[in-house]
Design a protein around this motif. Structure first.
Motif, mmCIF file in Angstrom:
data_model
loop_
_atom_site.group_PDB
_atom_site.id
_atom_site.type_symbol
_atom_site.label_atom_id
_atom_site.label_comp_id
_atom_site.label_asym_id
_atom_site.label_seq_id
_atom_site.Cartn_x
_atom_site.Cartn_y
_atom_site.Cartn_z
ATOM 1 N N ALA A 276 0.837 -1.198 0.000
ATOM 2 C CA ALA A 276 0.000 0.000 0.000
ATOM 3 C C ALA A 276 0.872 1.248 0.000
ATOM 4 C CB ALA A 276 -0.918 -0.003 1.227
ATOM 5 N N PHE A 277 0.571 2.169 -0.890
ATOM 6 C CA PHE A 277 1.297 3.435 -0.964
ATOM 7 C C PHE A 277 0.492 4.583 -0.356
ATOM 8 C CE2 PHE A 277 3.022 0.803 -4.341
ATOM 9 C CZ PHE A 277 4.382 0.954 -4.149
ATOM 10 N N LYS A 282 0.358 9.841 -5.327
ATOM 11 C CA LYS A 282 0.314 10.219 -6.742
ATOM 12 C C LYS A 282 1.717 10.037 -7.329
ATOM 13 C CE LYS A 282 -3.349 13.653 -5.973
ATOM 14 N NZ LYS A 282 -3.439 13.551 -4.504
ATOM 15 N N PRO A 283 2.138 8.788 -7.561
ATOM 16 C CA PRO A 283 3.489 8.563 -8.080
ATOM 17 C C PRO A 283 3.645 9.111 -9.493
ATOM 18 C CG PRO A 283 2.218 6.524 -8.109
ATOM 19 C CD PRO A 283 1.393 7.528 -7.364
ATOM 20 N N SER A 284 4.840 9.597 -9.760
ATOM 21 C CA SER A 284 5.165 10.078 -11.106
ATOM 22 C C SER A 284 5.378 8.881 -12.017
ATOM 23 C CB SER A 284 6.429 10.933 -11.055
ATOM 24 O OG SER A 284 7.539 10.120 -10.681
ATOM 25 N N GLN A 285 5.476 9.144 -13.314
ATOM 26 C CA GLN A 285 5.716 8.055 -14.259
ATOM 27 C C GLN A 285 7.056 7.387 -13.976
ATOM 28 O OE1 GLN A 285 3.588 6.722 -16.614
ATOM 29 N NE2 GLN A 285 5.183 5.155 -16.515
ATOM 30 N N ILE A 286 8.051 8.164 -13.584
ATOM 31 C CA ILE A 286 9.356 7.586 -13.239
ATOM 32 C C ILE A 286 9.219 6.638 -12.052
ATOM 33 C CG2 ILE A 286 11.656 8.130 -12.329
ATOM 34 C CD1 ILE A 286 11.572 10.715 -13.941
ATOM 35 N N GLU A 287 8.438 7.043 -11.052
ATOM 36 C CA GLU A 287 8.248 6.204 -9.865
ATOM 37 C C GLU A 287 7.457 4.947 -10.201
ATOM 38 O OE1 GLU A 287 8.228 9.605 -6.350
ATOM 39 O OE2 GLU A 287 6.439 9.302 -7.585
ATOM 40 N N ILE A 288 6.440 5.061 -11.058
ATOM 41 C CA ILE A 288 5.661 3.889 -11.471
ATOM 42 C C ILE A 288 6.550 2.890 -12.197
ATOM 43 C CG2 ILE A 288 3.822 3.111 -13.016
ATOM 44 C CD1 ILE A 288 2.336 5.711 -12.375
ATOM 45 N N THR A 289 7.421 3.403 -13.068
ATOM 46 C CA THR A 289 8.342 2.527 -13.797
ATOM 47 C C THR A 289 9.287 1.817 -12.838
ATOM 48 O OG1 THR A 289 8.249 3.995 -15.725
ATOM 49 C CG2 THR A 289 10.110 2.453 -15.596
ATOM 50 N N ILE A 291 8.722 1.146 -9.637
ATOM 51 C CA ILE A 291 7.944 0.162 -8.885
ATOM 52 C C ILE A 291 7.776 -1.114 -9.701
ATOM 53 C CG2 ILE A 291 5.654 -0.363 -7.933
ATOM 54 C CD1 ILE A 291 5.486 2.694 -7.284
ATOM 55 N N ALA A 292 7.466 -0.951 -10.991
ATOM 56 C CA ALA A 292 7.301 -2.107 -11.874
ATOM 57 C C ALA A 292 8.615 -2.869 -12.022
ATOM 58 C CB ALA A 292 6.795 -1.656 -13.236
ATOM 59 N N ARG A 293 9.738 -2.128 -12.133
ATOM 60 C CA ARG A 293 11.040 -2.778 -12.277
ATOM 61 C C ARG A 293 11.385 -3.598 -11.036
ATOM 62 N NH1 ARG A 293 16.111 -2.504 -10.828
ATOM 63 N NH2 ARG A 293 15.711 -0.807 -9.350
ATOM 64 N N VAL A 294 11.144 -3.023 -9.843
ATOM 65 C CA VAL A 294 11.424 -3.729 -8.600
ATOM 66 C C VAL A 294 10.539 -4.962 -8.480
ATOM 67 C CG1 VAL A 294 11.285 -3.564 -6.083
ATOM 68 C CG2 VAL A 294 12.249 -1.674 -7.412
ATOM 69 N N ARG A 295 9.291 -4.852 -8.920
ATOM 70 C CA ARG A 295 8.366 -5.993 -8.875
ATOM 71 C C ARG A 295 8.910 -7.151 -9.704
ATOM 72 N NH1 ARG A 295 4.667 -7.742 -12.514
ATOM 73 N NH2 ARG A 295 2.905 -8.990 -11.739
ATOM 74 N N VAL A 296 9.384 -6.842 -10.920
ATOM 75 C CA VAL A 296 9.920 -7.893 -11.793
ATOM 76 C C VAL A 296 11.149 -8.544 -11.160
ATOM 77 C CG1 VAL A 296 11.031 -8.339 -14.011
ATOM 78 C CG2 VAL A 296 8.990 -6.879 -13.906
ATOM 79 N N VAL A 297 12.024 -7.732 -10.567
ATOM 80 C CA VAL A 297 13.241 -8.261 -9.932
ATOM 81 C C VAL A 297 12.871 -9.233 -8.809
ATOM 82 C CG1 VAL A 297 15.220 -7.659 -8.497
ATOM 83 C CG2 VAL A 297 14.695 -6.298 -10.533
#
Length: 312
Positions: A276-277, A282-289, A291-297
């Motif tokens: 939960a955030f 309101k994450p920026s596009q950089i932050e969303i990217t 978060i997605a990268r960390v999820r994949v890792v």
């Protein structure tokens, strides 16, 4: 419960649903004991609250105070969810404009207790002058409150880096500190804003002026912090529990939740991690990217490359 033992308790949260909802949950718990609640907020915020259970509706009265308009605040904005971060300072300025209306309410209704948030730094003095018992109800943990300057202490923290180490009044080893990017993002609210009153000053004045501190926490979770908070502030500190949300179930499932629930029911035990955030992040596009990268890792680490590839 005898009629003469019932209390009238007024609630006045900050204009953010991460604050309003815990205040409402606590109101429901108190109302279950037979006490009367006056829940004070703005009309639009009250309209957006979940429906009350029928057995509690007669005990919880919603008091609607129109929010004054101020330059810089978008029209119809009444909570932090309605504005970007840089406009929240104007919301605080408008919130301060509720000082006279809430004073009139307190003078006419005379509640037995008033519970308020960190923002109305002017309210403890008003409640005390009217002879109304009052408490600061914090939706933050005791550990967070202990980082606020005690009234008797000298705070020489003047730059973001100063907040990345524990303040000198914390008497035991801890890693509960801001990281530099965290404090840098909100440092403007710590120092000054359009309301001409910093969040630090608001918190310090509320802690100084209240009769006691109620904290959304538990002694089992952070005993050392709650004991320290009571010691450095010199007043009772009462943990009220974590207050999980208890929305009224009307029997009608929202379509979005129904789909999420169906998906969760089909997952294996221990296979889903909930992160939960916050309801108004309101994450920026950089932050969303990122978060997605960390999820994949982490999926790759936990499941292995082949299984992670299969899940996409």
């Amino acid at each position: 419960m005898a009629a003469d033992s019932k209390l009238h308790i007024a609630m006045f949260p900050w204009l953010a649903f991460g604050h309003i909802i815990p205040y409402l949950v606590l109101s429901k718990l108190i109302a279950q004991k037979g006490h009367k609640i006056s829940f004070i907020s703005t009309p639009r915020n009250i309209h957006r609250l979940p429906k009350l259970p029928p057995n509690l509706a007669p005990l919880i009265n919603f008091v609607k105070l129109p929010l004054p308009q101020v330059d810089g605040l978008p029209e119809d904005a009444e909570s932090t969810t309605d504005v970007p971060y840089d406009k929240v300072q104007y919301l605080k300025k408008a919130y301060d404009g509720l000082k006279d209306p809430i004073t009139v309410f307190l003078e006419t209704s005379r509640p037995d207790w008033l519970l308020y948030d960190f923002s109305p730094y002017w309210l403890p003095r008003i409640a005390t002058s009217l002879g109304i018992s009052n408490a600061f109800f914090s939706i933050l943990l005791g550990a967070a409150l202990c980082n606020a300057k005690p009234y008797s202490a000298i705070d020489d923290r003047t730059k973001p880096e100063d907040f990345t180490v524990p303040p000198k009044w914390i008497t035991f080893p801890t890693k509960v500190v801001f990281r530099l990017f965290e404090i840098s993002r909100i440092f403007d609210s710590v120092t000054a804003n359009a309301s001409e009153v910093s969040d630090s000053y608001r918190m310090e004045e509320v802690l100084r002026g209240c009769e006691m501190i109620a904290v959304r926490s538990s002694m089992e979770f952070e005993p050392e912090w709650l004991h320290l908070l009571e010691e450095i502030q010199g007043k009772p500190c009462i943990p009220v529990g974590m207050l999980p949300t208890t929305d009224y179930d009307t029997g009608e499932e929202i379509d979005t939740w129904s789909l999420i629930k169906q998906w969760l029911d089909n997952q294996g035990k221990g296979s889903v991690v909930y992160v939960a955030f916050g309801s108004e992040a309101k994450p920026s596009q950089i932050e969303i990217t990122e978060i997605a990268r960390v999820r994949v890792v982490w999926i790759t680490i936990l499941l292995g490359a082949e299984e992670a590839s299969r899940l996409g």
